[in-house]
Design a protein around this motif. Structure first.
Motif, PDB file in Angstrom:
ATOM      1  N   ARG A 125       0.700  -1.301   0.041  1.00 31.60           N
ATOM      2  CA  ARG A 125      -0.054   0.176   0.018  1.00 31.60           C
ATOM      3  C   ARG A 125       0.903   1.398  -0.011  1.00 31.60           C
ATOM      4  N   ASP A 126       2.029   0.963  -0.152  1.00 29.42           N
ATOM      5  CA  ASP A 126       3.074   2.210  -0.045  1.00 29.42           C
ATOM      6  C   ASP A 126       3.241   2.786  -1.631  1.00 29.42           C
ATOM      7  N   PRO A 127       3.309   4.128  -1.848  1.00 29.70           N
ATOM      8  CA  PRO A 127       3.169   4.774  -2.992  1.00 29.70           C
ATOM      9  C   PRO A 127       4.388   4.371  -3.909  1.00 29.70           C
ATOM     10  N   ILE A 128       4.240   4.474  -5.276  1.00 32.32           N
ATOM     11  CA  ILE A 128       5.082   4.221  -6.245  1.00 32.32           C
ATOM     12  C   ILE A 128       6.170   5.614  -6.308  1.00 32.32           C
ATOM     13  N   VAL A 130       8.638   8.209  -7.312  1.00 29.79           N
ATOM     14  CA  VAL A 130       9.940   8.494  -8.164  1.00 29.79           C
ATOM     15  C   VAL A 130      10.234   9.931  -8.201  1.00 29.79           C
ATOM     16  N   LEU A 131      11.347  10.352  -8.773  1.00 29.59           N
ATOM     17  CA  LEU A 131      11.672  11.595  -8.620  1.00 29.59           C
ATOM     18  C   LEU A 131      11.311  12.423 -10.211  1.00 29.59           C
ATOM     19  N   GLU A 132      11.216  11.748 -11.251  1.00 32.24           N
ATOM     20  CA  GLU A 132      10.818  12.417 -12.346  1.00 32.24           C
ATOM     21  C   GLU A 132       9.630  11.550 -13.046  1.00 32.24           C
ATOM     22  N   GLN A 133       8.690  12.071 -13.496  1.00 31.76           N
ATOM     23  CA  GLN A 133       7.470  11.462 -14.236  1.00 31.76           C
ATOM     24  C   GLN A 133       7.918  11.408 -15.560  1.00 31.76           C
ATOM     25  N   GLU A 134       8.809  11.763 -16.065  1.00 28.28           N
ATOM     26  CA  GLU A 134       9.380  11.900 -17.498  1.00 28.28           C
ATOM     27  C   GLU A 134      10.182  10.743 -17.746  1.00 28.28           C
ATOM     28  N   TRP A 135      10.145   9.831 -16.579  1.00 30.14           N
ATOM     29  CA  TRP A 135      10.914   8.700 -16.979  1.00 30.14           C
ATOM     30  C   TRP A 135      10.156   7.333 -17.432  1.00 30.14           C
ATOM     31  N   GLY A 136       8.938   7.642 -17.523  1.00 33.31           N
ATOM     32  CA  GLY A 136       8.019   6.723 -18.206  1.00 33.31           C
ATOM     33  C   GLY A 136       7.592   5.689 -17.168  1.00 33.31           C
ATOM     34  N   ILE A 137       6.665   6.058 -16.159  1.00 35.19           N
ATOM     35  CA  ILE A 137       6.628   5.031 -15.087  1.00 35.19           C
ATOM     36  C   ILE A 137       5.353   4.027 -15.619  1.00 35.19           C
ATOM     37  N   TYR A 306       2.138   7.177 -19.937  1.00 36.47           N
ATOM     38  CA  TYR A 306       2.482   6.550 -18.815  1.00 36.47           C
ATOM     39  C   TYR A 306       1.905   7.139 -17.576  1.00 36.47           C
ATOM     40  N   LEU A 307       2.349   6.292 -16.376  1.00 40.85           N
ATOM     41  CA  LEU A 307       1.754   6.689 -15.064  1.00 40.85           C
ATOM     42  C   LEU A 307       2.259   8.253 -14.429  1.00 40.85           C
ATOM     43  N   ARG A 308       1.069   9.009 -14.111  1.00 39.20           N
ATOM     44  CA  ARG A 308       1.746  10.432 -13.864  1.00 39.20           C
ATOM     45  C   ARG A 308       1.260  10.466 -11.911  1.00 39.20           C
ATOM     46  N   HIS A 309       1.670  11.535 -11.651  1.00 40.04           N
ATOM     47  CA  HIS A 309       1.436  11.581 -10.071  1.00 40.04           C
ATOM     48  C   HIS A 309      -0.146  11.594  -9.824  1.00 40.04           C
ATOM     49  N   GLY A 310      -0.591  10.733  -8.914  1.00 44.31           N
ATOM     50  CA  GLY A 310      -1.886  10.810  -8.518  1.00 44.31           C
ATOM     51  C   GLY A 310      -2.663   9.444  -8.921  1.00 44.31           C
ATOM     52  N   ASP A 311      -1.943   8.941 -10.101  1.00 41.32           N
ATOM     53  CA  ASP A 311      -2.579   7.655 -10.590  1.00 41.32           C
ATOM     54  C   ASP A 311      -2.539   6.459  -9.797  1.00 41.32           C
ATOM     55  N   THR A 312      -3.471   5.805  -9.779  1.00 42.16           N
ATOM     56  CA  THR A 312      -3.484   4.610  -8.789  1.00 42.16           C
ATOM     57  C   THR A 312      -3.561   3.058  -9.478  1.00 42.16           C
ATOM     58  N   VAL A 333       1.092   6.807  -7.467  1.00 41.81           N
ATOM     59  CA  VAL A 333       2.193   7.377  -7.876  1.00 41.81           C
ATOM     60  C   VAL A 333       2.420   8.847  -7.290  1.00 41.81           C
ATOM     61  N   ALA A 334       3.397   8.934  -6.487  1.00 37.71           N
ATOM     62  CA  ALA A 334       3.975  10.110  -5.912  1.00 37.71           C
ATOM     63  C   ALA A 334       5.135  10.561  -6.095  1.00 37.71           C
ATOM     64  N   HIS A 335       5.673  11.840  -5.928  1.00 38.78           N
ATOM     65  CA  HIS A 335       7.102  12.052  -5.883  1.00 38.78           C
ATOM     66  C   HIS A 335       7.969  11.832  -4.688  1.00 38.78           C
ATOM     67  N   TYR A 336       8.955  11.304  -5.033  1.00 33.54           N
ATOM     68  CA  TYR A 336       9.799  10.717  -3.844  1.00 33.54           C
ATOM     69  C   TYR A 336      10.349  11.956  -3.141  1.00 33.54           C
ATOM     70  N   HIS A 337      10.111  11.866  -1.641  1.00 34.94           N
ATOM     71  CA  HIS A 337      10.557  13.032  -0.874  1.00 34.94           C
ATOM     72  C   HIS A 337      11.405  12.519   0.262  1.00 34.94           C
ATOM     73  N   GLY A 338      12.358  11.307  -0.158  1.00 38.05           N
ATOM     74  CA  GLY A 338      13.462  10.968   0.863  1.00 38.05           C
ATOM     75  C   GLY A 338      13.011   9.601   1.517  1.00 38.05           C
ATOM     76  N   ARG A 339      13.849   8.996   2.122  1.00 32.95           N
ATOM     77  CA  ARG A 339      13.752   7.654   3.030  1.00 32.95           C
ATOM     78  C   ARG A 339      13.001   8.232   4.001  1.00 32.95           C
ATOM     79  N   LYS A 340      11.819   7.310   4.432  1.00 40.68           N
ATOM     80  CA  LYS A 340      11.386   7.402   5.791  1.00 40.68           C
ATOM     81  C   LYS A 340      12.061   6.569   6.758  1.00 40.68           C
ATOM     82  N   GLU A 341      12.295   7.331   8.284  1.00 43.01           N
ATOM     83  CA  GLU A 341      13.046   6.645   8.931  1.00 43.01           C
ATOM     84  C   GLU A 341      12.140   6.065   9.973  1.00 43.01           C
TER      85      GLU A 341
END
Length: 341
Positions: A125-128, A130-137, A306-312, A333-341
């Motif tokens: 249930r974690d997000p996909i 990624v840093l860049e949508q243009e990578w073709g998710i 390809y997938l964009r932010h918010g697609d499920t 699909v979501a933007h990567y904001h760093g590792r969760k501790e």
């Protein structure tokens, strides 16, 4: 038997036995704290886990609690090995056609396989992220097995005996990075971010007659943004079964208990290009790349992005009665904001 890993309990989580209906679960610290622990000593541990499973299904397990899929990590939050095959040659033919490449004859006799990153999977249930949508998710819905120890040079029969668990996987691909990587002649790396596996892993006997010939003969359902996108049968058009894939992986190396072997994107041959999609009466697809290939063939260019932010994306498999076997992979699909501790 059905097993899952809760996120609580450290990096490798906490093993729980899950009831057949996915409603209750029980921790088993006196038997095995993690799934890897159970796999390392499977022949001793599995019978004790089976006893807990039977009590859960009978409704008389002491310490049973409600099972919540949202609390799950992938059954193995990290693994010693994740090797993904490409057992559905129809998928190989389509994605290579999109790149203008031919399928060598050897591909029909010798499985394709790549070694993916296994140090950190994500939860179902974690997000996909990624840093860049243009990578073709892109998502890739697959079936996977978890093995016990497999000797080097194992036969297909030996490999079959080593299958411990079956689960589903979303093997995410960054399609726009793949051509450049393959052009280097050294395989996937950056184009393959972390995969997510189903909340629950099950023993093959739990699948009944749907598990035969080391294949899982049930439709794999994929929903994109709330609409059914694909339902191909995972047992149909599977050129190489799991025993053959495991034997291929073990040809020159031993496989340690807890190795994960994937089927590759489930894909069925369909008689007509125009009948391939769900909307046109077909069984649809388990990835966007196949749909985009059909669109290119029929219309001269891909029409679906390809997938964009918010697609499920939702991936699930139901038994003959309509009950969920493995639980659901549901990812946004979501933007990567760093590792969760």
């Amino acid at each position: 038997m059905k097993l899952a890993t809760l996120k609580a309990g450290g990096r490798d989580g906490t093993l729980v036995v899950v009831s057949r209906d996915l409603l209750t679960a029980q921790e088993v610290p006196g038997v095995a704290r993690t799934l890897q622990h159970a796999l390392d000593d499977w022949h001793m541990v599995a019978p004790r886990l089976q006893q807990v499973y039977e009590r859960l299904n009978a409704g008389n397990a002491e310490g049973a609690v409600s099972f919540h899929q949202d609390a799950c990590h992938s059954p193995l939050p990290r693994a010693y090995q994740w090797a993904d095959g490409s057992a559905y040659i129809n998928h190989v033919e389509l994605v290579r056609r999109a790149r203008g490449a031919q399928v060598p004859e050897s591909f029909y006799a010798d499985p394709l396989m790549y070694q993916g990153g296994s140090d950190s999977f994500v939860g179902p249930r974690d997000p996909i992220a990624v840093l860049e949508q243009e990578w073709g998710i892109d998502f890739e819905a697959e079936v996977a097995v978890v093995t016990g120890d497999v000797p080097m040079g194992a036969s297909a029969d030996q490999a079959q005996d080593a299958i411990r668990l079956v689960m589903l996987v979303n093997d995410v691909s960054l399609r726009n990075l793949i051509p450049g990587e393959l052009a280097k002649g050294f395989g996937f790396f950056q184009s393959k971010p972390a995969s997510a596996f189903s909340p629950v892993a099950v023993t093959p006997d739990e699948l009944g007659s749907a598990w035969r010939d080391c294949k899982l003969h049930l439709p794999l359902q994929v929903t994109l943004n709330g609409r059914l996108f694909g339902k191909p049968d995972a047992g149909t058009d599977m050129t190489f079964n799991f025993a053959q894939l495991i034997a291929h992986a073990a040809r020159t190396r031993e496989l340690g208990a807890g190795s994960i072997i994937g089927s590759g994107t489930v894909s069925n041959k369909q008689g007509s290009l125009h009948g391939s999609s769900i909307a046109n009466g077909g069984v649809g697809y388990c990835c966007l790349a196949e749909l985009r290939t059909y669109e290119t063939i029929e219309q001269g260019a891909p029409q679906t992005p390809y997938l964009r932010h918010g697609d499920t994306v939702r991936i699930e498999m139901l038994d003959a009665s309509g009950a969920s076997i493995f639980g659901t992979i549901e990812q946004e699909v979501a933007h990567y904001h760093g590792r969760k501790e």
